[in-house]
Structures are given as C-alpha cells and as structure tokens.
Design a protein around this motif. Structure first.
Motif, PDB file in Angstrom:
ATOM      1  N   MET A   1       0.845  -1.196   0.000  1.00  0.00           N
ATOM      2  CA  MET A   1       0.000   0.000   0.000  1.00  0.00           C
ATOM      3  C   MET A   1       0.879   1.245   0.000  1.00  0.00           C
ATOM      4  N   ASP A   2       0.546   2.220  -0.870  1.00  0.00           N
ATOM      5  CA  ASP A   2       1.313   3.449  -0.914  1.00  0.00           C
ATOM      6  C   ASP A   2       0.370   4.656  -0.944  1.00  0.00           C
ATOM      7  N   LEU A   3       0.962   5.837  -1.112  1.00  0.00           N
ATOM      8  CA  LEU A   3       0.191   7.082  -1.072  1.00  0.00           C
ATOM      9  C   LEU A   3      -0.861   7.144  -2.175  1.00  0.00           C
ATOM     10  N   THR A   4      -0.561   6.573  -3.331  1.00  0.00           N
ATOM     11  CA  THR A   4      -1.516   6.579  -4.444  1.00  0.00           C
ATOM     12  C   THR A   4      -2.803   5.853  -4.068  1.00  0.00           C
ATOM     13  N   HIS A   5      -2.658   4.735  -3.373  1.00  0.00           N
ATOM     14  CA  HIS A   5      -3.833   3.985  -2.938  1.00  0.00           C
ATOM     15  C   HIS A   5      -4.705   4.819  -1.993  1.00  0.00           C
ATOM     16  N   ILE A   6      -4.065   5.508  -1.065  1.00  0.00           N
ATOM     17  CA  ILE A   6      -4.808   6.324  -0.090  1.00  0.00           C
ATOM     18  C   ILE A   6      -5.510   7.481  -0.783  1.00  0.00           C
ATOM     19  N   LEU A   7      -4.811   8.153  -1.692  1.00  0.00           N
ATOM     20  CA  LEU A   7      -5.413   9.285  -2.399  1.00  0.00           C
ATOM     21  C   LEU A   7      -6.602   8.831  -3.244  1.00  0.00           C
ATOM     22  N   THR A   8      -6.475   7.712  -3.904  1.00  0.00           N
ATOM     23  CA  THR A   8      -7.575   7.179  -4.714  1.00  0.00           C
ATOM     24  C   THR A   8      -8.764   6.824  -3.828  1.00  0.00           C
ATOM     25  N   PHE A   9      -8.486   6.197  -2.704  1.00  0.00           N
ATOM     26  CA  PHE A   9      -9.551   5.855  -1.759  1.00  0.00           C
ATOM     27  C   PHE A   9     -10.246   7.108  -1.243  1.00  0.00           C
ATOM     28  N   ASN A  10      -9.472   8.137  -0.928  1.00  0.00           N
ATOM     29  CA  ASN A  10     -10.051   9.371  -0.404  1.00  0.00           C
ATOM     30  C   ASN A  10     -10.940  10.073  -1.441  1.00  0.00           C
ATOM     31  N   LEU A  11     -10.541  10.016  -2.701  1.00  0.00           N
ATOM     32  CA  LEU A  11     -11.375  10.606  -3.754  1.00  0.00           C
ATOM     33  C   LEU A  11     -12.700   9.858  -3.872  1.00  0.00           C
ATOM     34  N   ALA A  12     -12.635   8.538  -3.847  1.00  0.00           N
ATOM     35  CA  ALA A  12     -13.865   7.734  -3.913  1.00  0.00           C
ATOM     36  C   ALA A  12     -14.723   7.977  -2.681  1.00  0.00           C
ATOM     37  N   LEU A  13     -14.084   8.092  -1.532  1.00  0.00           N
ATOM     38  CA  LEU A  13     -14.802   8.330  -0.281  1.00  0.00           C
ATOM     39  C   LEU A  13     -15.484   9.686  -0.287  1.00  0.00           C
ATOM     40  N   ALA A  14     -14.785  10.720  -0.764  1.00  0.00           N
ATOM     41  CA  ALA A  14     -15.365  12.068  -0.814  1.00  0.00           C
ATOM     42  C   ALA A  14     -16.604  12.095  -1.697  1.00  0.00           C
ATOM     43  N   ALA A  15     -16.546  11.406  -2.826  1.00  0.00           N
ATOM     44  CA  ALA A  15     -17.701  11.354  -3.725  1.00  0.00           C
ATOM     45  C   ALA A  15     -18.872  10.642  -3.062  1.00  0.00           C
ATOM     46  N   ALA A  16     -18.576   9.572  -2.315  1.00  0.00           N
ATOM     47  CA  ALA A  16     -19.638   8.817  -1.645  1.00  0.00           C
ATOM     48  C   ALA A  16     -20.267   9.626  -0.510  1.00  0.00           C
ATOM     49  N   ILE A  17     -19.444  10.325   0.266  1.00  0.00           N
ATOM     50  CA  ILE A  17     -19.959  11.097   1.406  1.00  0.00           C
ATOM     51  C   ILE A  17     -20.855  12.228   0.928  1.00  0.00           C
ATOM     52  N   ALA A  18     -20.430  12.904  -0.152  1.00  0.00           N
ATOM     53  CA  ALA A  18     -21.163  14.085  -0.626  1.00  0.00           C
ATOM     54  C   ALA A  18     -22.440  13.740  -1.380  1.00  0.00           C
ATOM     55  N   SER A  19     -22.655  12.475  -1.700  1.00  0.00           N
ATOM     56  CA  SER A  19     -23.883  12.099  -2.409  1.00  0.00           C
ATOM     57  C   SER A  19     -25.082  12.251  -1.479  1.00  0.00           C
ATOM     58  N   PRO A  20     -26.256  12.619  -2.021  1.00  0.00           N
ATOM     59  CA  PRO A  20     -27.421  12.904  -1.173  1.00  0.00           C
ATOM     60  C   PRO A  20     -28.092  11.637  -0.634  1.00  0.00           C
ATOM     61  N   GLY A  21     -27.375  10.936   0.223  1.00  0.00           N
ATOM     62  CA  GLY A  21     -27.933   9.749   0.864  1.00  0.00           C
ATOM     63  C   GLY A  21     -28.491  10.088   2.236  1.00  0.00           C
ATOM     64  N   PRO A  22     -28.917   9.059   2.985  1.00  0.00           N
ATOM     65  CA  PRO A  22     -29.517   9.306   4.302  1.00  0.00           C
ATOM     66  C   PRO A  22     -28.565   9.987   5.275  1.00  0.00           C
ATOM     67  N   ALA A  23     -27.276   9.638   5.250  1.00  0.00           N
ATOM     68  CA  ALA A  23     -26.324  10.242   6.177  1.00  0.00           C
ATOM     69  C   ALA A  23     -26.212  11.750   5.936  1.00  0.00           C
ATOM     70  N   PHE A  24     -26.068  12.131   4.681  1.00  0.00           N
ATOM     71  CA  PHE A  24     -25.947  13.549   4.343  1.00  0.00           C
ATOM     72  C   PHE A  24     -27.202  14.316   4.747  1.00  0.00           C
ATOM     73  N   LEU A  25     -28.362  13.757   4.418  1.00  0.00           N
ATOM     74  CA  LEU A  25     -29.627  14.432   4.725  1.00  0.00           C
ATOM     75  C   LEU A  25     -29.840  14.586   6.223  1.00  0.00           C
ATOM     76  N   ILE A  26     -29.547  13.534   6.980  1.00  0.00           N
ATOM     77  CA  ILE A  26     -29.717  13.594   8.429  1.00  0.00           C
ATOM     78  C   ILE A  26     -28.754  14.601   9.040  1.00  0.00           C
ATOM     79  N   SER A  27     -27.546  14.673   8.521  1.00  0.00           N
ATOM     80  CA  SER A  27     -26.566  15.634   9.034  1.00  0.00           C
ATOM     81  C   SER A  27     -27.043  17.071   8.832  1.00  0.00           C
ATOM     82  N   VAL A  28     -27.513  17.363   7.626  1.00  0.00           N
ATOM     83  CA  VAL A  28     -28.012  18.716   7.331  1.00  0.00           C
ATOM     84  C   VAL A  28     -29.232  19.045   8.173  1.00  0.00           C
ATOM     85  N   LYS A  29     -30.190  18.129   8.223  1.00  0.00           N
ATOM     86  CA  LYS A  29     -31.427  18.344   8.972  1.00  0.00           C
ATOM     87  C   LYS A  29     -31.134  18.557  10.457  1.00  0.00           C
ATOM     88  N   THR A  30     -30.264  17.744  11.032  1.00  0.00           N
ATOM     89  CA  THR A  30     -29.947  17.855  12.454  1.00  0.00           C
ATOM     90  C   THR A  30     -29.271  19.174  12.771  1.00  0.00           C
TER      91      THR A  30
END
Length: 201
Positions: A1-30
């Motif tokens: 595992m190297d830095l490229t793997h972490i950066l790629t994972f973080n990009l995928a993670l950022a896209a998943a977090i920012a999508s309008p799913g239940p977690a995002f909606l509950i966070s905004v509403k709360t």
C-alpha cells in the motif's frame, strides 16, 4: 500500500460522502434544527460507524454476509424500516414550526448518527468493493488500521465543515422559510432509499 492507494480511496470516499444519501440528509437536517453542536455530534456518529464498516470490510465481514445471507437480509430489512420511520416523522412534522423541543441533546444526535449508519449493511458491501479495486491484497493489520483511521478523519472533517456551514443564521433562516418543502423532499428521498434498500437486491 502506498500514497496513491490512499489518495484514490479518499477521492472515492469524498464522492460517496457528498452524495445525497440518508447520512448527508440527516446531518443537514440535524444541524439546521438542532444547531452546530448537534450537527457535530450526529456527524461524529455517522463518521465512526462508516469507518467501522470499512474496517469490517477489510477484516472480511462481507464474507460472513455471503455465508449467512439471512443476517444480511435481516439487517437490510431493519435498516429500511428505520429509514421509512424517519421519513414518516419528517413528513408529519414538516408543517410544525421549530420549537425548543426540536433541539435534541448532542448525545441523542450522536446515537441517531450511529443508528443511521449501522442500519445500512450495504455500506460494508460498497466498502468491500471499493477496497478490493483500490488496495493490494495481503495488507498488514497496521495498514488496515491506518485505512480505518484515514476514513474516520475524512468523515469527521467533512461533517464538521458541513455542521459549521449549515449552522449559520443565513442557512437556518433559509431553512425556516422553506421548511415545509425541504422536509417533505427529504422525507421522499429517505423513503425512496428505504424502499430501495428493502426491495432491492
């Protein structure tokens, strides 16, 4: 595992977090209804369990779901019903004005965030799919722990920034003016996600 793997994972993670799913909606509403402290607390709950799902995927929990399909079906059903319950509450309370009783303690907000994430077993399957594509096989326990800590940090940063941004008077006033429509849209989205989780494969 190297830095490229972490950066790629973080990009995928950022896209998943920012999508309008239940977690995002509950966070905004709360945050809008309970304030910054509640927003930070619910974000902490969401972040902790999301990172734990990633750790579970790294440790092979998806294999357990594959071996015992009934466990996955049970968790998915309970999670879908919980989302529908929250959606019903949002729809029902859309016309009600905000009152001091709407401001929940931070502890309550934290556990709501935990419940939202823990009731979504698809998160571990998504995490497993992403991890298999991004990270090399044969990772050490220390490397898996680092991926967990990295995921937790990214989630905490995101939800903290969201809580600070949505807790401003401008954001709250805008929400108050459009509360009926925003709550009902959020309720419909959560209902759709719950039904998809309930009836989807």
């Amino acid at each position: 595992m190297d830095l490229t793997h972490i950066l790629t994972f973080n990009l995928a993670l950022a896209a998943a977090i920012a999508s309008p799913g239940p977690a995002f909606l509950i966070s905004v509403k709360t945050t809008l209804t309970g304030g910054r402290r509640a927003g930070l607390a619910v974000g902490a709950g969401l972040a902790l369990v999301a990172a734990l799902w990633t750790l579970a995927a790294l440790l092979g929990l998806e294999a357990i779901f594959a071996a015992f399909p009934w466990a996955y079906i049970a968790m998915k059903t309970v999670g879908a019903l919980y989302l529908l319950y929250i959606a019903y509450g949002m729809w029902k309370g859309a016309r009600a004005p905000l009152a001091p009783t709407d401001v929940k303690p931070a502890r309550h907000a934290f556990w709501q965030g935990v419940a939202i994430q823990i009731m979504n077993p698809k998160s571990v399957l998504f995490a497993a799919a992403v991890l298999v594509v991004i990270f090399p096989p044969g990772m050490t326990l220390a490397q898996k722990g680092f991926v967990f800590a990295n995921h937790l940090a990214i989630e905490l940063i995101f939800y903290s920034l969201l809580a600070f941004g949505m807790s401003t008077s401008t954001a709250r006033n805008a929400y108050l003016h459009a509360k009926l429509y925003l709550d009902r849209i959020a309720a419909l989205v959560l209902s759709a996600l719950g039904l998809r989780l309930l009836f989807g494969k």
